[in-house]
Design an enzyme around this catalytic site. Sequence first.
Site, mmCIF file in Angstrom:
data_model
loop_
_atom_site.group_PDB
_atom_site.id
_atom_site.type_symbol
_atom_site.label_atom_id
_atom_site.label_comp_id
_atom_site.label_asym_id
_atom_site.label_seq_id
_atom_site.Cartn_x
_atom_site.Cartn_y
_atom_site.Cartn_z
ATOM 1 C CD GLU A 1 -18.221 9.550 -28.513
ATOM 2 O OE1 GLU A 1 -17.542 10.389 -29.109
ATOM 3 O OE2 GLU A 1 -18.001 9.196 -27.335
ATOM 4 C CG LEU B 1 -20.443 12.277 -26.603
ATOM 5 C CD1 LEU B 1 -20.990 13.698 -26.636
ATOM 6 C CD2 LEU B 1 -19.138 12.217 -25.911
ATOM 7 C CD GLU C 1 -15.296 9.701 -25.316
ATOM 8 O OE1 GLU C 1 -15.643 9.979 -24.148
ATOM 9 O OE2 GLU C 1 -15.642 10.386 -26.296
ATOM 10 C CD GLN D 1 -16.863 11.971 -32.946
ATOM 11 O OE1 GLN D 1 -16.982 12.908 -32.166
ATOM 12 N NE2 GLN D 1 -17.894 11.367 -33.496
ATOM 13 N N PRO E 1 -10.813 9.693 -21.532
ATOM 14 C CG PRO E 1 -12.729 10.934 -22.018
ATOM 15 C CD PRO E 1 -11.384 10.553 -22.568
ATOM 16 C CG HIS F 1 -10.164 17.736 -32.398
ATOM 17 N ND1 HIS F 1 -10.445 18.643 -31.396
ATOM 18 C CD2 HIS F 1 -11.358 17.243 -32.786
ATOM 19 C CE1 HIS F 1 -11.754 18.678 -31.205
ATOM 20 N NE2 HIS F 1 -12.336 17.841 -32.038
HETATM 21 C C1 LIG Z 1 -14.481 13.283 -24.708
HETATM 22 C C2 LIG Z 1 -14.944 13.698 -26.068
HETATM 23 N N1 LIG Z 1 -15.457 12.773 -26.892
HETATM 24 C C3 LIG Z 1 -15.840 13.104 -28.143
HETATM 25 C C4 LIG Z 1 -15.730 14.390 -28.582
HETATM 26 C C5 LIG Z 1 -16.151 14.751 -30.002
HETATM 27 N N2 LIG Z 1 -17.368 15.549 -29.972
HETATM 28 C C6 LIG Z 1 -17.318 16.900 -30.032
HETATM 29 S S1 LIG Z 1 -18.809 17.579 -29.870
HETATM 30 C C7 LIG Z 1 -19.590 16.092 -29.741
HETATM 31 C C8 LIG Z 1 -21.079 16.049 -29.526
HETATM 32 C C9 LIG Z 1 -21.476 16.776 -28.294
HETATM 33 O O1 LIG Z 1 -22.849 16.789 -28.137
HETATM 34 P P1 LIG Z 1 -23.537 17.505 -26.902
HETATM 35 O O2 LIG Z 1 -22.816 17.145 -25.642
HETATM 36 O O3 LIG Z 1 -24.980 17.213 -26.952
HETATM 37 O O4 LIG Z 1 -23.260 19.052 -27.130
HETATM 38 P P2 LIG Z 1 -23.640 19.949 -28.401
HETATM 39 O O5 LIG Z 1 -22.512 19.834 -29.373
HETATM 40 O O6 LIG Z 1 -24.936 19.470 -28.931
HETATM 41 O O7 LIG Z 1 -23.720 21.346 -27.901
HETATM 42 C C10 LIG Z 1 -18.657 15.061 -29.842
HETATM 43 C C11 LIG Z 1 -18.991 13.640 -29.813
HETATM 44 C C12 LIG Z 1 -15.184 15.342 -27.685
HETATM 45 N N3 LIG Z 1 -15.042 16.633 -28.022
HETATM 46 N N4 LIG Z 1 -14.805 14.966 -26.440
#
Ligand SMILES: Cc1ncc(C[n+]2csc(CCOP(=O)(O)OP(=O)(O)O)c2C)c(N)n1
Lengths: 333, 346
Positions: free
Chosen positions: A36, A65, A67, A89, A96, A136
Amino acid sequence: MTLTAQKTQTMTMVAAINDALKLALSRDEKVCVFGEDVGVMGGVFRATDGLQAQFGPARVFDTPLAEAGIVGMGVGLGLAGMRPVAEIQFAGFLYPALDQILSHVGRYRHRTRGRFSVPMVVRAPYGGGVHTPEQHADSPEAILAHTPGVKVVIPSTPSDAKGLLLAAIEDPDPVFFFEAIKLYRSVKEEVPEGYFTTPLGKARTVREGDDVTVICYGGMVEVCTKAADAAREHDISVEVIDLRTLVPMDKDAVLASVRKTGRAVIVTEAPRTAGFHSEIAAVIAEEALDSLLAPVVRVTGFDAPYPPFTSVEDTYRPNPARVARAIKSVLDY
Amino acid sequence: MDMLQIIDEGGTLVSPDLLPGDETLLALYRAMRRIRHFDERAVVLHRQGRMGVYPPYGGMEASQAGTTFALTHDDWLLPTYRDTGAALTYGLPIAQVVLYWRTSPHGWAMPEGLKVLPFYIPIATQYPHAVGCALAERMQGRSNVAMAFIGDGGSSEGDFHEALNFAGALSAPCVFILQNNGWAISVPTSAQTKAVNLSKRADGYGIPGVRVDGNDIVAVYHATREAVERARRGEGPTLIETVTYRVKPHTVSDDPGRYRTEDLTKEWLTKDPVVRLRAFLTSRGTWSDEHEAALVQEITDEFEAAVLEADSYGEPTPSEIVDHVFATPTPALSEQRALLLEEYGA
Ligand SMILES: Cc1ncc(C[n+]2csc(CCOP(=O)(O)OP(=O)(O)O)c2C)c(N)n1
């Protein structure tokens, strides 16, 4: 350390990781990097910065996105001849993908009697000390170390990060490579230029000492070194061992040091119960009991989710003072 | 236009038969205006060091307020980190949201009487929970629904697909909101998936999918209310895709300049949901500058009082680290708590 170049360059850990990925991509066309935000953005910590521009989006690419998808696809890439280097990340978002990891990643060589294997590296930033939001700052290394067929590497210096990552990518088996977020930019050192590998399974003696052995890895090495330096002022001589790799673990280095000092303190920021520290303690109990002058002591996080409450984070995560108290306790025993 | 719209970008009524009464319109406007204020002030609080990492939703107010507006406090809300605007509209106190992003444990202790769960940080994990909450309501003979939020990025996770399939197969009273705001950190929706119309994902699970202009709060509310009613009647789940845009950075520590140019963002600014409804209300004579000034004053006062309230909660004490892990602490945890008390005295 197998060196092909002696010149060095001052680097942070994240720059050393970037350098290692660049060298691996240049050297072997089978290496590919994905995850990601690793492409255009260069990773949330910039570990993959510039790689897509240099090697193209076919070899360095952003994935959707997911895992389980990232790790599961990595299994397929590895089985079919590539050298996948996946980024998760944050280590706390490995969960997951646990289905893929526990069900498949470490089992292929065994369940095909050597016919197929997964030469994959999964990189994941881990650990606390940087005031991140919930989930985190997890340290899930024990879950991986408990999974047959996977190796677990956790560097604590820029040079080690580079050499160990290149060794992990060369390794024919799956390797989980945890990078302490706290160390990404806080430590700088002279890192050898060019391609070299640091063998997996060899610990590093950070400080030599005679009175007590402190065993640690990753983000805790800095903390333990500080405690050792402080102890020296009280005429206590502390040997600090950085494990570097949990699987394979350098048992010989741990046992030799404990036999020399007679005392062991094991330090980790993971929760207390059933962590990798318990494994180290068990090895010492089984093989060096006769040399022990005091019980083995563990300094750990707590049996609670890592707190995002920033003001108490420093209490959850072992600090030099807690390590110093543990050192004192084994000396006073 | 392949999506539901009631008031267009210019503030013109395009679907007159779907327009609710003035009272509802004004309430929707107020809800949106209120969470915009929160979002703007939150960023300032962060800059002042009075709040930690914060994921802004500016530009997505219609999508957050219009959806949640259709719920009652007997319904479940499962918001993500970015859905603080949804939670505020549902009724979560402002102080609570401030405390959450101040990383205070009080930010987790959701008030009695509200069935809202703490903001989800791991992506997509809330979707299967919503199915469970919804079924539990039905099993206990109640007609309450569960509403869960997700992003375009999150809709790539396995949990999203498993939840939609479960909800369809079990006819769970769920309303799934998929806020398509164009980005998952640096990854645009076009690189996230080959699918263009994310509401069509519902087809694969045999449930209704609705695509709605996520910057038109009246349309968002209309679609969501229908889905909530359908779920209450026992007719099963709906997936609603709100098509919107993340005008702001991913979080206050993200630099969107690394992955996007400002052109697209500028274009979306012309579709601003707050400006749109205000223009419409003004053209109907139901809103004026005086009304606006009074509303802003009221909201500002409410916000400042909430921040003071949040300030009144102290810092957590070290022993709180190990509290609430089990109903009855294990012997190991009790030992750890005693150690914390001994070393830190609190
Ligand atoms: C399981 C998981 N993988 C990675 C992350 C890191 N992460 C936080 S926000 C994000 C992007 C999310 O995008 P989206 O689902 O489109 O929601 P938005 O932030 O645009 O509201 C990522 C990759 C996480 N929080 N949880």
